[in-house]
Design an enzyme around this catalytic site. Structure first.
Site, short mmCIF file in Angstrom:
data_model
loop_
_atom_site.label_atom_id
_atom_site.label_comp_id
_atom_site.label_asym_id
_atom_site.label_seq_id
_atom_site.Cartn_x
_atom_site.Cartn_y
_atom_site.Cartn_z
N CYS A 2 12.05 7.17 2.71
CA CYS A 2 12.86 8.09 1.67
C CYS A 2 14.03 7.09 1.48
O CYS A 2 14.64 6.63 2.36
CB CYS A 2 13.11 9.19 2.35
SG CYS A 2 11.95 10.22 3.03
N ARG A 27 11.06 2.28 -0.42
CA ARG A 27 11.13 2.95 0.55
C ARG A 27 10.43 4.41 0.89
O ARG A 27 10.22 4.83 2.07
CB ARG A 27 12.58 3.68 0.75
CG ARG A 27 13.83 2.52 0.87
CD ARG A 27 14.99 3.16 1.11
NE ARG A 27 15.48 3.52 2.50
CZ ARG A 27 15.95 2.85 3.45
NH1 ARG A 27 16.24 1.67 3.06
NH2 ARG A 27 15.95 3.13 4.54
N TRP A 76 8.83 9.39 1.37
CA TRP A 76 7.58 9.32 2.12
C TRP A 76 7.30 10.38 3.09
O TRP A 76 8.17 10.61 3.92
CB TRP A 76 7.99 8.07 2.84
CG TRP A 76 6.72 7.37 3.46
CD1 TRP A 76 5.89 6.49 3.19
CD2 TRP A 76 6.35 7.65 4.97
NE1 TRP A 76 4.76 6.31 4.03
CE2 TRP A 76 5.07 6.78 5.15
CE3 TRP A 76 6.95 8.20 5.90
CZ2 TRP A 76 4.58 6.96 6.39
CZ3 TRP A 76 6.33 8.16 7.23
CH2 TRP A 76 5.11 7.56 7.33
N ASN A 102 16.57 12.31 4.73
CA ASN A 102 15.45 11.08 5.14
C ASN A 102 15.45 11.41 6.67
O ASN A 102 16.66 11.70 7.32
CB ASN A 102 16.26 9.81 4.97
CG ASN A 102 15.44 8.81 5.62
OD1 ASN A 102 14.18 8.87 5.85
ND2 ASN A 102 16.03 7.69 5.48
N GLY A 103 14.16 11.39 7.49
CA GLY A 103 14.02 11.41 8.78
C GLY A 103 13.14 12.63 9.17
O GLY A 103 12.64 13.04 8.36
N GLU A 485 -0.69 -12.39 11.11
CA GLU A 485 0.21 -12.08 9.89
C GLU A 485 -0.93 -12.20 8.59
O GLU A 485 -0.78 -11.32 7.82
CB GLU A 485 1.31 -13.13 9.55
CG GLU A 485 2.08 -13.02 8.18
CD GLU A 485 2.88 -11.94 8.12
OE1 GLU A 485 2.66 -11.13 8.73
OE2 GLU A 485 3.37 -11.86 6.78
N LYS A 489 -1.64 -8.99 6.31
CA LYS A 489 -1.22 -8.52 4.88
C LYS A 489 -2.43 -8.36 4.01
O LYS A 489 -2.45 -7.72 3.02
CB LYS A 489 -0.79 -10.13 4.16
CG LYS A 489 0.62 -10.44 4.53
CD LYS A 489 1.69 -9.78 4.02
CE LYS A 489 2.39 -8.73 4.91
NZ LYS A 489 3.28 -9.53 5.60
N GLU A 492 -3.01 -4.32 4.70
CA GLU A 492 -2.15 -3.55 3.97
C GLU A 492 -2.00 -3.57 2.17
O GLU A 492 -1.74 -2.51 1.69
CB GLU A 492 -0.72 -3.53 4.65
CG GLU A 492 0.07 -4.76 4.24
CD GLU A 492 1.32 -4.94 4.86
OE1 GLU A 492 2.04 -3.93 4.85
OE2 GLU A 492 1.82 -6.19 5.38
N HIS A 508 -15.01 -15.52 23.57
CA HIS A 508 -14.88 -14.27 24.40
C HIS A 508 -15.27 -12.97 23.95
O HIS A 508 -15.22 -11.83 24.56
CB HIS A 508 -13.65 -14.07 25.41
CG HIS A 508 -13.21 -15.41 26.03
ND1 HIS A 508 -13.87 -15.68 27.27
CD2 HIS A 508 -12.57 -16.49 25.76
CE1 HIS A 508 -13.18 -16.67 27.60
NE2 HIS A 508 -12.51 -17.22 26.55
N LYS A 611 8.69 0.88 3.05
CA LYS A 611 9.12 -0.38 3.65
C LYS A 611 9.86 -0.21 5.00
O LYS A 611 9.84 -1.13 5.72
CB LYS A 611 10.22 -0.89 2.62
CG LYS A 611 10.75 -2.36 2.98
CD LYS A 611 10.43 -3.41 1.88
CE LYS A 611 10.75 -4.65 2.46
NZ LYS A 611 9.55 -5.37 2.93
C1 F6R Z 1 4.12 -5.79 6.92
C2 F6R Z 1 5.54 -5.26 7.10
C3 F6R Z 1 5.99 -4.36 8.23
C4 F6R Z 1 7.17 -4.66 8.92
C5 F6R Z 1 7.56 -3.74 9.76
C6 F6R Z 1 8.72 -3.98 10.38
O1 F6R Z 1 4.00 -6.64 5.85
O2 F6R Z 1 6.29 -5.32 6.29
O3 F6R Z 1 4.94 -4.68 9.11
O4 F6R Z 1 7.41 -6.06 8.98
O5 F6R Z 1 7.29 -2.49 9.65
O6 F6R Z 1 10.09 -3.74 9.66
P1 F6R Z 1 11.42 -4.37 9.80
O7 F6R Z 1 11.28 -5.84 9.67
O8 F6R Z 1 12.28 -3.79 8.64
O9 F6R Z 1 11.81 -3.92 11.10
#
Ligand code: F6R
Length: 616
Positions: A2, A27, A76, A102-103, A485, A489, A492, A508, A611
């Site tokens: 949000c 967000r 969100w 938000n929350g 990583e 990517k 997601e 294993h 995000k």
């Molecule tokens: C993946 C991604 C998430 C964030 C995670 C932590 O691409 O963006 O996995 O890395 O939600 O977010 P922050 O760094 O804001 O605590």
């Protein structure tokens, strides 16, 4: 989770709110809405399910009567699906009050039951509407929005940022926060509230932090902050060190493409000003005290997602350079198992947003247990740095695309600076060795620019693999978190099955997944490294190739040994082992983005995600 924006001043509030929401849309993008007190002192709202564009198009087609006070929200969904009714703002006091949230209000069921018993009806399935009705009722008693909000916040449990406006007080916006972000933008004859500074950076760079359990009242020419007991507090101000243009696409096809292109700069800016006489100088860390630095006997890194992978890379470096045992833990797993901490434990949190609730709660827990806390964070004015004993900021600039890219390389850079500083302070790194490592870190941005040049080939590979249903990633040592990583990517962004494995783990179990045509990315360690890892990973490649895997190797220039065994080789410049992850991850970032683009997906706003994850 949000995005929230509030405005009071002399401009068109609809314009300010929509501009702010556009920059906060990362967000949450399930629905959006605004409430405006128009020039006749009348409150009007407009809200829609779906992305912000639906709301803005509607406001163009049928404008609201504009005014100079308003609040806006991009959602969100948590309680209640993404529908028009559940979009914010929610109304109280018979439509005279509008509130955004938000929350999560954890005790909303009890409060809702109480409100229903008192004769209220609900227009949505959200927990937020409870707050709108409560503040509306309280306003009816006091006739003042600040007093009304104060009387309600202490009844709410959970995490919240609330903003409210009331048509009887047309030049006032009141905000309150507990465990959820809110910052104040200070203007001339106007003031702003936002989930982060992106909400108002177009209008002012002058900002003010607002602490936990505090409430703010903004008018065009005043800002008053009190705690939840009503006692005035004097918050810290700060200057935003980036421009609105940094949060714009600037001609790129997506924010993600732009942010990947900024990876060299993110590393360079995180180092700048932190090296003197060839050695790392982090006053933020030395301020903890020489006695503290020498007494640290354990480092515990806590983070989520991509930030946790940066932490895993950091573990190898800190252990090697500072000779301190390092554990990395997912923040959400941390505080629920009574972890053993002591005053000699340095708990390092890593967070791009500085607002991730899981990480924030883990930091608070660590502090309560007496550990020292240091945060690595990219966002000024965020909560996690404020809750920590020290902060090392990454200087990646605003990251707007939901999937983290440039923040990842900046986080690794910051944790390397920390490892070097600890190694220097504890004497486990000689000045010569430290200078050599610092120089190599400083050479990374230029090398990263070379890696970006491989983008076209990766794009071709991604487009050619648009129908691929599963991709595996293998790495060893610092290459292992890079494999994780790469897989994250792809999951997601492209919504396909992807998994990262430690290459040594393959035999294993996971090798059973390999069947003809399975695409496997392999991060190949340098053949120049004295450890035998290169040979071992080449053997792993042979094992999977023998079972039909299509291997795409990421290997350093001049590594000919890998050529006969890979279907494709993506080259990265020569670097010693610790610096390879910074280079090897870039092709994987590009691959994730390009495969998603090849499938026609929105790379900046992948489905179901937001995000900044400000709920647990
Ligand atoms: C993946 C991604 C998430 C964030 C995670 C932590 O691409 O963006 O996995 O890395 O939600 O977010 P922050 O760094 O804001 O605590």
């Amino acid at each position: 989770m949000c995005g929230i924006v509030g405005y009071v001043g002399t401009r068109s509030s609809v314009e300010v709110l929509l501009g702010g929401l556009k920059r906060l849309e990362y967000r949450g993008y399930d629905s959006a809405g605004v409430a405006v007190i128009d020039d006749h002192g009348h409150l009007d709202t407009r809200k829609h399910a779906g992305k912000l564009g639906i709301l803005s198009d509607d406001l163009v087609a049928t404008p609201l009567t504009d005014g100079q006070t308003g609040i806006g929200h991009t959602r969100w969904a948590t309680h209640g699906g993404p529908t028009d009714e559940n979009a914010h703002p929610h109304l109280g006091d018979e439509g005279k009050l509008a509130l955004i949230h938000n929350g999560i209000i954890e005790n909303f069921s009890e409060l809702k039951a109480e409100l229903l018993a008192g004769g209220h009806t609900f227009a949505s399935q959200t927990d937020s509407e409870v707050a709108a009705l409560l503040v509306g009722d309280a306003f009816r008693e006091s006739g003042d929005l600040t007093t009304a909000m104060l009387s309600v916040v202490n009844r709410l449990e959970g995490a919240f940022t609330l903003l409210a406006v009331h048509s009887d007080q047309p030049n006032v916006v009141v905000g309150a926060r507990r465990n959820s972000p809110l910052v104040i933008g200070l203007g001339e004859g106007e003031n702003f509230l936002g989930s982060d500074v992106a909400a108002f950076v177009e209008y002012t760079h002058h900002a003010m932090e607002i602490g936990q359990d505090q409430l703010v009242t903004i008018r065009p020419d005043s800002v008053e902050v009190v705690d939840f007991e009503g006692t005035p507090v004097s918050p810290k101000t700060f200057e935003v060190n980036w421009d609105a243009s940094a949060a714009e696409k600037g001609g790129w096809s997506s924010f993600m493409a732009k942010e990947i292109s900024e990876e060299p700069e993110a590393v360079a800016k995180t180092i700048i000003g932190r090296v003197h006489d060839g050695l790392v100088d982090l006053p933020e860390v030395t301020a903890l005290g020489a006695d503290v630095l020498s007494s640290i006997d354990r480092v515990l890194i806590i983070a989520c997602g991509t930030a946790a992978y940066a932490g895993m890379v950091g573990k190898y470096a800190i252990e090697q350079w500072a000779r301190i045992p390092v554990d990395v833990e997912l923040a959400h797993e941390f505080r629920y198992r009574e972890p053993v901490l002591s005053p000699n434990t340095l708990v390092v949190s890593i967070s791009q947003s500085g607002e991730t609730m899981d990480t924030l709660m883990a930091v608070k827990y660590a502090r309560e247990q007496g550990a020292r806390t240091l945060s690595i964070c990219n966002t000024q004015g965020a909560t996690i740095p404020r809750e920590s004993d020290a902060v090392v900021y990454t200087h990646a600039g605003p990251e707007v695309a939901v999937a983290s890219t440039k923040a990842f390389v900046a986080q690794i850079t910051a944790i390397y600076l920390l490892g070097l500083q600890l190694g220097q302070a504890r004497g486990t790194l000689s000045p010569e060795r430290a200078r050599g490592l610092v120089a190599e870190l400083q050479s990374v941005p230029e090398k990263l620019s070379t890696v970006l040049a491989t983008g076209e080939r990766i794009k071709e590979l991604a487009h050619w693999m648009a129908d691929t249903r599963s991709v595996l990633f293998l790495g060893r040592h610092v290459g292992y978190p890079v494999a994780l990583e790469g897989a994250l990517k792809l999951k997601e962004l492209a919504y396909i099955h992807a998994e990262g494995f430690a290459a040594g783990e393959l035999k294993h179990g996971p090798i059973a997944l390999i069947e003809p045509g399975q695409v496997v990315f392999v991060i190949v360690p340098s053949p120049r490294d004295p450890s035998s890892l290169h040979a071992k990973v080449v053997s792993n490649i042979q094992e999977i190739r023998a079972r039909g895997a299509r291997v795409i190797a990421i290997a350093e220039e001049g590594d000919v040994a890998v050529l006969p065994h890979a279907d494709e080789v993506i080259r990265i410049p020569l670097a010693s082992p610790f610096f390879e992850p910074l280079l090897a991850v870039v092709p994987l970032h590009i691959f994730g983005m390009e495969l998603a683009a090849a499938k026609g997906l929105d790379v900046d706003q992948p489905r179901n995600l937001a995000k900044s994850v400000t709920v647990e």
